[in-house]
Design a protein around this motif. Structure first.
Motif, PDB file in Angstrom:
ATOM      1  N   ASP A 172       0.992  -1.087   0.083  1.00  0.00           N
ATOM      2  CA  ASP A 172       0.570   0.012   0.159  1.00  0.00           C
ATOM      3  C   ASP A 172       0.473   1.057   0.340  1.00  0.00           C
ATOM      4  O   ASP A 172       0.938   1.915   1.062  1.00  0.00           O
ATOM      5  CB  ASP A 172      -0.756  -0.073   1.209  1.00  0.00           C
ATOM      6  CG  ASP A 172      -2.158   0.946   1.315  1.00  0.00           C
ATOM      7  OD1 ASP A 172      -2.300   1.719   0.252  1.00  0.00           O
ATOM      8  OD2 ASP A 172      -2.623   0.787   2.195  1.00  0.00           O
ATOM      9  N   ASP A 201      -4.995   3.620  -3.323  1.00  0.00           N
ATOM     10  CA  ASP A 201      -5.704   3.318  -1.784  1.00  0.00           C
ATOM     11  C   ASP A 201      -6.642   2.238  -2.264  1.00  0.00           C
ATOM     12  O   ASP A 201      -7.650   1.670  -2.564  1.00  0.00           O
ATOM     13  CB  ASP A 201      -6.223   4.324  -1.440  1.00  0.00           C
ATOM     14  CG  ASP A 201      -6.083   4.403  -0.263  1.00  0.00           C
ATOM     15  OD1 ASP A 201      -5.695   3.283   0.931  1.00  0.00           O
ATOM     16  OD2 ASP A 201      -6.422   5.156   0.803  1.00  0.00           O
ATOM     17  N   SER A 203      -8.033   0.583   0.483  1.00  0.00           N
ATOM     18  CA  SER A 203      -8.995   1.024   1.280  1.00  0.00           C
ATOM     19  C   SER A 203      -9.497   1.086   0.366  1.00  0.00           C
ATOM     20  O   SER A 203     -11.586   1.231   0.796  1.00  0.00           O
ATOM     21  CB  SER A 203      -9.244   1.243   2.759  1.00  0.00           C
ATOM     22  OG  SER A 203      -8.707   2.786   2.925  1.00  0.00           O
ATOM     23  N   VAL A 204      -9.960   2.861  -0.033  1.00  0.00           N
ATOM     24  CA  VAL A 204     -10.887   3.086  -1.101  1.00  0.00           C
ATOM     25  C   VAL A 204     -10.791   3.388  -2.278  1.00  0.00           C
ATOM     26  O   VAL A 204     -12.217   3.144  -2.748  1.00  0.00           O
ATOM     27  CB  VAL A 204     -10.480   4.994  -1.295  1.00  0.00           C
ATOM     28  CG1 VAL A 204     -11.658   5.918  -1.986  1.00  0.00           C
ATOM     29  CG2 VAL A 204     -10.557   5.337   0.710  1.00  0.00           C
ATOM     30  N   GLY A 206      -9.764   0.471  -3.736  1.00  0.00           N
ATOM     31  CA  GLY A 206      -9.501  -1.191  -4.101  1.00  0.00           C
ATOM     32  C   GLY A 206      -8.186  -1.805  -4.625  1.00  0.00           C
ATOM     33  O   GLY A 206      -8.327  -2.683  -5.031  1.00  0.00           O
TER      34      GLY A 206
END
Length: 259
Positions: A172, A201, A203-204, A206
């Motif tokens: 990441d 990102d 988490s945002v 994918g």
């Protein structure tokens, strides 16, 4: 009769409420005093378990420890591990005809019996013997290194008899990191340059795309550049006789002769 039944029912209700309060207090105290244990994946086991459950000798080197060590390449990092014995060093590989390939060997059992993984997956071999060239792994892209110092042939196969070295890459990366180093010891010099960047990102968005580039360069140091190694013919005296010792090398192809 009626009063007796009413009073008995009241006493049962009070007793039941007191028991419920005590149970609730005990559960609350247990929940507050319970310690959270982080679950991690351990190299060498296909079952996820906590670090308290594992019994295998596992060493984990994170990115901060790698930065503090001062090494500039993955082979240098591996060479600093006490469990690594019998690995192929840079000077041995270049001077011995190894083509610059540097390997890992746990407890001197051989590089063909030390399994090298990248994110838990096997890497492409550098030769027909199954050895992995550590120079193909960029140091700047490593998140942590897991070293399993025990035989794991039951899980991975015969190439993991000595153990497993698992390189976990950064997954990441959103910033750009540039590092450079220049060393100038006597008679030679070396330099290192690396850049790591990425975007996305997990988490945002994918997804995350990470790119790493590393370049290591070292000047040639020939034997003739130093007085004590200019020639392989060493003159000395023993018991009143002048003798000549030939300090040749089996790796010197073609050989050099001085008259």
């Amino acid at each position: 009769m009626l009063n007796s039944k009413v009073s008995k029912a009241v006493r049962l209700a009070i007793a039941f409420g007191a028991a419920s309060t005590a149970a609730f207090s005990a559960n609350t105290f247990a929940a507050e005093g319970e310690e959270k244990v982080e679950r991690i994946e351990v190299t060498g086991s296909a079952i996820k378990r906590t670090d308290l459950e594992g019994a295998l000798p596992l060493d984990v080197i994170d990115a901060s420890a790698i930065a503090k060590s001062g090494v500039t390449s993955v082979p240098d990092l591996i060479a600093n591990l006490p469990a690594m014995q019998g690995f192929t060093a840079a000077g041995e590989s270049v001077g011995g005809g190894g083509g610059g390939v540097q390997t890992a060997s746990l407890r001197n059992l051989g590089s063909e019996y030390t399994l090298v993984l990248l994110n838990g997956r096997r890497m492409v071999s550098s030769d027909s013997g199954g050895t992995i060239d550590l120079n193909s792994i960029p140091l700047s892209a490593i998140k942590r290194v897991e070293i399993l110092k025990d035989g794991a042939s039951a899980l991975y196969g015969s190439d993991a008899i000595a153990g497993v070295v698992n390189f976990i890459l950064k997954d990441d990366v959103q910033n750009t990191t540039i590092s450079a180093r220049y060393d100038k010891p006597k008679d030679t010099s070396s330099s290192n340059f690396s850049i790591t960047t990425g975007f996305g990102d997990l988490s945002v968005d994918g997804f995350n795309i990470t790119a790493a580039y590393s370049r290591d360069e070292q000047d040639n140091l020939r034997s003739v550049d130093r007085d004590f190694a200019k020639t392989g013919f060493i003159s000395f005296e023993h018991s009143g006789q002048d003798l000549l010792a030939v300090a040749g090398s089996s790796s010197a192809i073609p050989g050099n002769a001085y008259v």
